[in-house]
Design an enzyme around this catalytic site. Structure first.
Site, PDB file in Angstrom:
ATOM      1  N   CYS A  81    -108.966 -49.925   3.040  1.00  9.00           N
ATOM      2  CA  CYS A  81    -109.070 -51.212   3.733  1.00  9.00           C
ATOM      3  C   CYS A  81    -109.169 -52.380   2.763  1.00  9.00           C
ATOM      4  O   CYS A  81    -109.216 -53.536   3.186  1.00  9.00           O
ATOM      5  CB  CYS A  81    -110.253 -51.197   4.699  1.00  9.00           C
ATOM      6  SG  CYS A  81    -110.122 -49.864   5.890  1.00  9.00           S
ATOM      7  N   HIS A 327    -108.203 -55.211  13.030  1.00  2.00           N
ATOM      8  CA  HIS A 327    -108.289 -54.688  11.671  1.00  2.00           C
ATOM      9  C   HIS A 327    -107.039 -53.880  11.315  1.00  2.00           C
ATOM     10  O   HIS A 327    -107.057 -52.660  11.334  1.00  2.00           O
ATOM     11  CB  HIS A 327    -109.556 -53.820  11.553  1.00  2.00           C
ATOM     12  CG  HIS A 327    -109.812 -53.269  10.192  1.00  2.00           C
ATOM     13  ND1 HIS A 327    -109.332 -53.849   9.026  1.00  2.00           N
ATOM     14  CD2 HIS A 327    -110.506 -52.170   9.791  1.00  2.00           C
ATOM     15  CE1 HIS A 327    -109.731 -53.120   7.992  1.00  2.00           C
ATOM     16  NE2 HIS A 327    -110.430 -52.101   8.421  1.00  2.00           N
TER      17      HIS A 327
END
Ligand SMILES: [Zn+2]
Lengths: 378, 142
Positions: A81, A327
């Site tokens: 991420c 996200h």
């Protein structure tokens, strides 16, 4: 060494784009970022692309096939991420070093639906036998570790989602735009206590891109909307006795924050707004302390007092955050910088943090990487 | 210690067996700094020393560090269960299910003392029908 500036930056709306490719999404964001500063693909001298699920497909080069195949060096970056922020940092290094004057960083993702986490299993399934490897559970455990130390409550964790969903109602690029009162957040389907479904970030697709230029180039093109990169920090997780049974998102964030504050020559009290890695509601509270926004063990009181809501002492995730804006793993890091840049330029509309001068962005890539950037209006 | 010729298989590489087939947890301690890891590394992750590791038998008593009550997992995985991380006396942190505490957060005291016990890996068998040995945490009786 001369400073590096963000001259153009933008993002696609986060959402579900089953009919669009990584290259189309990334290419769209790249063109938007170039348009934001009046440059074209021919001006770009080097390009970095951050993506997780597109990492095996040479997505950076595919983006250049969409926007102009000029033959420049292109490197694909995968760092969980933190992929987008890592691509940005490589672009920053390329310009900072003096070798290049104009660099393009793109973060792009098409995220699979369903629960992320787990990994290769052999013999028999290990999930539910040796606890859970799902991301909601892993970050829930980070939260209960904090609760065991400081008495942080389920309601305090849930307030993060109330706040971030509230912020998202003012952001047209957010996936969700909805108010979620506390009882709704706490009463939503429990996924992994204390994270309910509304306390888990939403898996979406999207892209964000930034054009980074040297100080010389910035002065030549005009500084009126330029954003100065005051710090770019990237760290990996140091030794910890619980690691790797329990990923340590705290120490790695603290290392990155320390490096970033030192580079910028500032402290947390100088920061006007923060976009941090609220992959799960439990994580956001930990990062208040990790980034020095409040004292040790005070994150619960800090959110209770509304200090991180728009209008508070240091608004956090006014974009809606990963919880509400969405996200798309590889895009998240640069999308955070887009949000901060809007505020520094005074272009954030209804959610504008008044008088924003310095903004901080933070991501965590589990495994584990953390990137922290400090941005300032030029 | 070698795996028994017949009988259950270790579901994790750090589960070893006594000559009589009794399972235990083996960990590795850095000869330079004492850091403990489940698996031996090329060099010590804590101090980078290449002095090597001494294998030792992990104590089965420890303390809960963190947990989550898992209500939804991957398709096909039965819930609820309590996912937990515990630190064992003398070194080594492990992750496993915490059993015998129910599924209400109010009933799970922070930092409770736990005991590691071995189990039959929920009866899960592999493609060849072989049985496995796993472990779990239980609250220590006070
Ligand atoms: Zn050592």
């Amino acid at each position: 060494m001369a400073d590096v500036y963000i001259l153009g930056i933008d993002m696609t709306r986060f959402g579900r784009y089953p009919d669009r490719t990584f290259a189309q999404l990334g290419g769209e964001a790249a063109l938007m970022a170039l348009d934001d500063c009046g440059l074209g693909a021919r001006d770009v001298q080097i390009m970095y692309c951050g993506t997780v699920f597109g990492a095996y497909e040479m997505t950076g080069q595919a983006i250049m096939r969409e926007i102009g195949q000029t033959g420049i060096p292109v490197t694909n970056i995968v760092n969980a991420c933190a992929s987008g922020a890592s691509a940005f940092r490589e672009a920053w290094l390329a310009v900072k070093s003096g070798v290049y004057n104009v660099a393009l960083a793109v973060g792009v993702e098409k995220t699979p639906r369903g629960m992320l986490g787990g990994g290769a299993e052999t013999g028999i399934p290990l999930e539910g036998l040796f606890g859970s490897a799902s991301m909601p559970a892993v970050f829930a455990e980070s939260g209960t570790e904090h609760a065991a130390k400081y008495g942080t409550t389920f309601a305090q964790f849930a307030k993060v989602s109330v706040k971030n969903h509230h912020h998202s109602t003012m952001n047209p690029k957010s996936f969700y735009q909805m108010e979620t009162p506390l009882e709704q957040v706490m009463g939503a389907e429990m996924i992994a206590y204390p994270n309910t479904k509304l306390m888990c970030s939403v898996n979406v697709d999207g892209a964000a891109a930034a054009v980074l230029v040297s100080e010389r180039k910035a002065r030549e093109l005009g500084l009126s909307r330029a954003i100065r990169v005051r710090a770019s920090a990237l760290q990996s997780d140091p030794w910890n006795p619980s690691n790797p049974m329990m990923p340590d998102v705290n120490t790695v964030t603290r290392l990155a924050a320390k490096s970033a504050y030192e580079q910028a020559g500032i402290g947390p009290e100088d920061v006007s707004l923060v976009e941090l890695h609220d992959c799960f509601a439990t994580a956001e509270l930990l990062h208040y302390e990790n980034l020095g926004l409040c004292g040790e063990g005070q994150a619960g009181e800090f959110i209770d007092a509304g200090e991180t809501t728009l209008g508070g002492k240091v608004p956090v995730n006014v974009s809606g955050g990963l919880l509400s804006k969405g996200h798309p793993l590889g895009a998240t890091g640069i999308a955070n910088m887009y949000e901060v840049s809007l505020h520094l330029r005074g272009e954030a509309g209804a959610r504008q943090v008044e008088g924003a001068k310095i903004g901080l962005t933070h991501v965590v890539g589990l495994g584990t990487a953390s990137a922290v950037h400090v941005l300032e209006k030029a | 210690m070698a795996q028994p010729e017949t009988g259950p298989i270790a579901a994790k590489p750090h589960i070893k067996f006594d000559p009589d087939g009794k399972p235990f947890i083996e960990a590795h301690r850095c000869r330079a700094c004492g850091a403990v890891t489940a698996d031996a590394r090329l060099a010590c992750p804590a101090c980078a020393s290449r002095d090597g590791f001494d294998a030792f038998r992990v104590k089965q008593t420890g303390k809960l560090i963190a947990y989550s009550i898992v209500k939804r997992s991957y398709p096909g995985i039965a819930t609820p269960f309590v996912s937990a991380i515990a630190a064992f006396d003398g070194g080594l942190a492990l992750k496993a299910n915490l059993v015998g505490v129910g599924f209400e957060p109010e009933a799970i005291a922070p930092n409770i003392e736990v005991r590691l016990t071995f189990n039959e890996a929920l009866g899960r068998t592999d493609a060849e029908g072989r049985a496995y040995v796993g472990y779990q945490f239980e609250p220590q009786k006070s």
